[in-house]
Structure formats: structure tokens, C-alpha cells
Write a protein that holds these residues in place. Structure first.
Motif, short mmCIF file in Angstrom:
data_model
loop_
_atom_site.label_atom_id
_atom_site.label_comp_id
_atom_site.label_asym_id
_atom_site.label_seq_id
_atom_site.Cartn_x
_atom_site.Cartn_y
_atom_site.Cartn_z
N GLU A 63 0.95 -0.84 0.35
CA GLU A 63 0.13 0.00 0.09
C GLU A 63 1.63 1.59 0.04
N ALA A 64 0.85 2.10 -1.00
CA ALA A 64 1.48 3.86 -0.51
C ALA A 64 0.26 5.06 0.01
N ILE A 65 0.37 5.28 0.72
CA ILE A 65 -0.34 6.48 1.04
C ILE A 65 -0.15 7.73 1.62
N SER A 66 0.22 9.07 0.60
CA SER A 66 0.30 10.22 0.59
C SER A 66 0.22 11.08 2.31
N GLY A 67 0.88 10.74 2.94
CA GLY A 67 1.17 11.42 4.42
C GLY A 67 0.19 12.80 4.72
N ARG A 68 1.04 13.73 3.64
CA ARG A 68 0.68 15.26 3.33
C ARG A 68 -0.92 15.26 3.43
N ASP A 69 -1.71 14.29 2.38
CA ASP A 69 -2.84 14.16 2.01
C ASP A 69 -4.09 13.47 3.07
N ASN A 70 -3.24 12.34 3.20
CA ASN A 70 -3.63 11.52 4.47
C ASN A 70 -3.32 11.31 5.99
N PRO A 71 -2.95 11.70 6.66
CA PRO A 71 -2.31 12.00 7.84
C PRO A 71 -2.74 11.22 8.75
N GLU A 72 -4.77 11.23 8.52
CA GLU A 72 -5.04 10.36 9.36
C GLU A 72 -4.74 8.97 9.22
N LEU A 73 -4.99 8.60 7.72
CA LEU A 73 -4.15 7.33 7.28
C LEU A 73 -3.03 6.64 8.07
N VAL A 74 -1.95 7.67 8.06
CA VAL A 74 -1.09 6.92 8.53
C VAL A 74 -1.28 6.59 10.06
N VAL A 75 -1.70 6.92 10.60
CA VAL A 75 -1.51 7.19 12.26
C VAL A 75 -2.42 6.17 12.41
N GLU A 76 -3.71 5.79 12.00
CA GLU A 76 -4.66 4.51 11.46
C GLU A 76 -3.23 3.00 11.23
N ARG A 77 -2.49 3.45 9.61
CA ARG A 77 -1.65 2.14 9.83
C ARG A 77 -0.75 1.64 11.18
N ILE A 78 0.05 3.26 11.79
CA ILE A 78 1.40 2.74 12.40
C ILE A 78 0.09 2.00 13.83
N ALA A 79 -1.13 2.29 13.59
CA ALA A 79 -2.05 2.29 15.82
C ALA A 79 -2.67 0.82 15.62
#
Length: 405
Positions: free
Chosen positions: A68-84
């Protein structure tokens, strides 16, 4: 998930899975400042090509470890969700020195940084450290289990530093939040140190065209790299890991020795040639090292000043390492530009050169700078002795005609 992470971490992870027959691992790649890589990888299901350039280069290979590839700039909540997420066991960072937003003099988080301050107010976090802490905070609340945070950047004691920055951010949260997060961190998160090495220049249009000719398909996410690669890791993982040693990684209790060797020899030499090359109008590192005087200056700096300041890892031949570094710099197929290597110098030079300078001072050996002997003048504030053409306000250079003092 920039070019280096794809040519290094992703390759090691895929090779480890193939060697061990353990395909339970996958990488969620996050981009920070730009969404370009995320947009390139998404329509390709995370697949991308690594093309090797130089002697002993292998054929192009398609790497499949990114799921999966995520734009952290545009989807910071999704980054936090994946780390969690409970399935996440390791968080790796390849964000360059400035991405850590720390004060190098005291090795702590720059709490005055506007982006750090904004993350602390509770907005969806944009900084890497902010995203990690918010993800760990969610893990603590949901019981998602232990996790390991692995820095893969050119910073001395990168694991210890990352742990410090994470704790700094957590401690700066409001009291009802900071205490529980800090307690959970101490019991559930580890920060191993690492040393990473592979030269991975920025991908050019010519590189993409060459990959297309070799592969028969257009790959906008392709990267190119030298054949050489190295990864030395402290084996301090909280929740399992891929068998990276099966892919050639080295697990060592002396990561600090490997870090110092790489920073003071390879990285310092890289910076030296970049700035000499820029001053002389040389476009690439290989062009710069081809200039006899530059190559000689670099070799002397490595062998006479940097190498004696390092306690080498057991079994490493320092002189052979220096010669190999110069050979790698001379690889014309990489096209590593002096402008790229010389970028963000204010973040790099202190880490790469000051330990060598300190080592020479301790050995009572004066460092030679371009054949000049520099004497620093401790001038009162506002008084600048020796001002004039070619002279800095606080230092005067005297031609050294008598050899080493």
C-alpha cells in the motif's frame, strides 16, 4: 517511501521473504512532502523496478514488497491508523536529516518548529515524529501490542535519537495525555540503531526510458542504484521482524562503529566532492572525483584525518574501505549530481565533519584545509580582525609552507 527506501528497505524485505519462505510481511509506504510516489505506485499495485548501474550490475528486477502507498501529506489520519494497526510490527524511517526536526546541538526535538507546534495542538499530524507518536498513542489505547521504530537515516545513534525525539513529543503533550503515552512507550517500543548504505540517485527521464527498454514496460516508479548495498542493524525488536540476515543484512552489537565509519568516510567524502565539484562546475560526483586534485584531497582527508579518528568495527580494513568508497564515487553510470548530494548541507556537514575535526584536535593534529593553516581568532562581539578580500570575519588563513605543525 522515497527512492532510497525502495532500493534498500523494500529490496532487503522482499529478499528476506523469498529466502525464508515467509510471506507474512508487507510494507505500507508513506510519502511525506509530495504525493508523487504514492500516485505512481497506486495503479501498479505497489510494484516497481530497481535498475542497477555500474560494474557487476544485475538485470532489472520488479519488487513486490510494498502492499500500500499513502500520501502522508494528504492522508495523515490514515498514516496514524496504519501505525496503530495491530498487524503493524515495525515502523521504519527514511526521511533525511531535516525530516526529524531536531536541534543537533542538544539532540532534542525542536519544539519551536511551527509544524511540530501545530502537531502538538491536536491537528492531524504532518511531521513524521508527530505521526509516529499519535499512532503509538492509539496503540496504547487499543492494546494493539508492542512495536519497533527503526531509523534508516544517516544520523549518529539514529535509534537513540529517534527514541529521544518521540519521547520529547510525547512529553510536550497535555498532561492527561503525556503520562500514559510515556509509560506505554517505555514498556512496549524499542528503537534499534542501524547503518544503511546504498547510493541511489534521483531517477531521471533517461533512467525511466532505460528501464522501459530493458523491461518492456513503462514504470514511473522505477529507481536506479549501484549494485553495492549494506545494512547493519542492532537486534532489538519488540514484536518480531523479517529475517533480513537471510538477505545479507548484518546484525551487530557495534552499530555505532559502522555508523561512524560510514558518516566520516563515505558521507563526508561525498559532501567534500559535491562542494568541490559545484565550485568547479562539475555536474556529477564521478566528474568531481575524476579531477586528480579533488581525488587526492578526498583520499588524504579520508586516510589522514578521518580514519585515525574512528574506532573501526572488528574485521574492517579501513584503508581498503576508503579505496572502495573512492571507486564507488567514480561510478559514471549512477549520474549522482553534485547539486543533489550537496543539498541540505547545513543539516549534514556538522554530523559528517565535526567528529573528525574533534578527533584531530584531541590528537593535537591541526587539520589542513586546502593547503592553508587556519587560525581562529576569538574576537570580541562586533570586532572582526583580518577582514578583507577572501577572509572571513573571524578566521585568518596563513599559507602553510612548513608541512604539518
Amino acid at each position: 517511501m522515497g527512492a532510497f527506501a525502495r532500493a534498500h528497505t523494500a529490496v532487503y524485505t522482499e529478499d528476506a521473504m523469498l529466502a525464508a519462505g515467509d510471506f507474512d510481511w508487507g510494507i505500507v509506504g508513506v510519502t511525506q512532502r509530495s504525493d508523487t510516489v504514492a500516485r505512481q505506485l497506486a495503479p501498479q499495485d505497489g510494484l516497481f523496478t530497481v535498475g542497477e548501474r555500474g560494474e557487476a550490475a544485475g538485470p532489472p528486477r520488479v519488487v513486490s514488497s510494498i502492499v500500500e502507498a499513502i500520501s502522508g501529506r494528504d492522508n495523515p489520519e490514515l498514516v496514524v491508523e496504519r501505525i496503530a494497526a495491530p498487524a503493524t510490527r515495525i515502523v521504519t524511517l527514511t526521511i533525511t536529516e531535516k525530516g526529524y526536526r531536531f536541534d543537533p546541538q542538544i539532540r532534542s526535538l525542536d519544539l519551536a518548529d511551527p509544524e511540530v507546534q501545530a502537531d502538538l495542538t491536536g491537528r492531524p499530524p504532518h511531521t513524521a515524529i508527530g505521526q509516529i507518536v499519535r499512532g503509538l498513542q492509539q496503540r496504547a489505547l487499543t492494546g494493539a501490542g508492542p512495536v519497533t521504530v527503526v531509523s534508516c537515516d544517516n544520523l549518529p545513534g539514529n535509534g537513540e535519537l529517534t527514541g529521544t525525539l518521540v519521547r520529547n513529543f510525547a512529553a510536550a503533550l497535555p498532561e492527561p495525555e503525556s503520562g500514559p503515552v510515556l509509560a506505554w512507550l517505555e514498556a512496549n517500543v524499542t528503537f534499534p540503531c542501524t547503518m544503511v548504505d546504498r547510493m541511489v540517485p534521483a531517477t531521471t527521464e533517461g533512467d525511466l526510458a532505460a528501464v522501459e527498454r530493458e523491461l518492456g514496460l513503462r514504470d514511473e516508479a522505477a529507481v536506479v542504484a549501484e549494485p553495492f548495498r549494506q545494512w547493519v542493524i542492532e537486534d532489538n525488536f519488540a514484536a518480531g521482524r523479517p529475517r533480513w540476515e537471510d538477505a545479507g543484512a548484518v546484525f551487530s552489537s557495534d552499530v555505532g562503529g559502522w555508523e561512524a565509519t560510514k558518516l566520516r568516510l563515505l558521507n563526508a567524502g561525498h559532501s567534500m566532492l559535491a562542494y568541490l565539484g559545484i565550485a568547479a562546475g562539475k555536474e556529477t560526483i564521478s566528474d568531481a572525483v575524476a579531477v586528480d586534485s579533488f581525488r587526492t584531497a578526498c583520499r588524504r582527508m579520508l586516510l589522514e584525518e578521518a580514519l585515525p579518528s574512528i574506532t573501526l568495527p572488528a574485521g574492517l580494513d579501513g584503508e581498503q574501505y576508503c579505496e572502495e568508497v573512492l571507486r564507488r564515487f567514480a561510478n559514471p553510470a549512477l549520474g549522482h549530481t553534485t547539486a543533489k548530494v550537496g543539498s541540505d548541507g547545513s543539516q549534514k556537514i556538522g554530523l559528517r565533519l565535526l567528529p573528525t575535526i574533534r578527533g584531530n584536535v584531541r590528537r593535537r593534529r591541526r587539520a589542513n584545509v586546502g593547503g592553508a593553516r587556519h587560525r581562529c581568532v576569538d574576537a570580541p562581539r562586533g570586532h572582526h580582525p583580518g577582514n578583507g578580500p577572501g577572509r572571513s570575519p573571524r578566521c585568518r588563513a596563513e599559507r602553510n609552507t612548513s608541512g604539518w605543525p
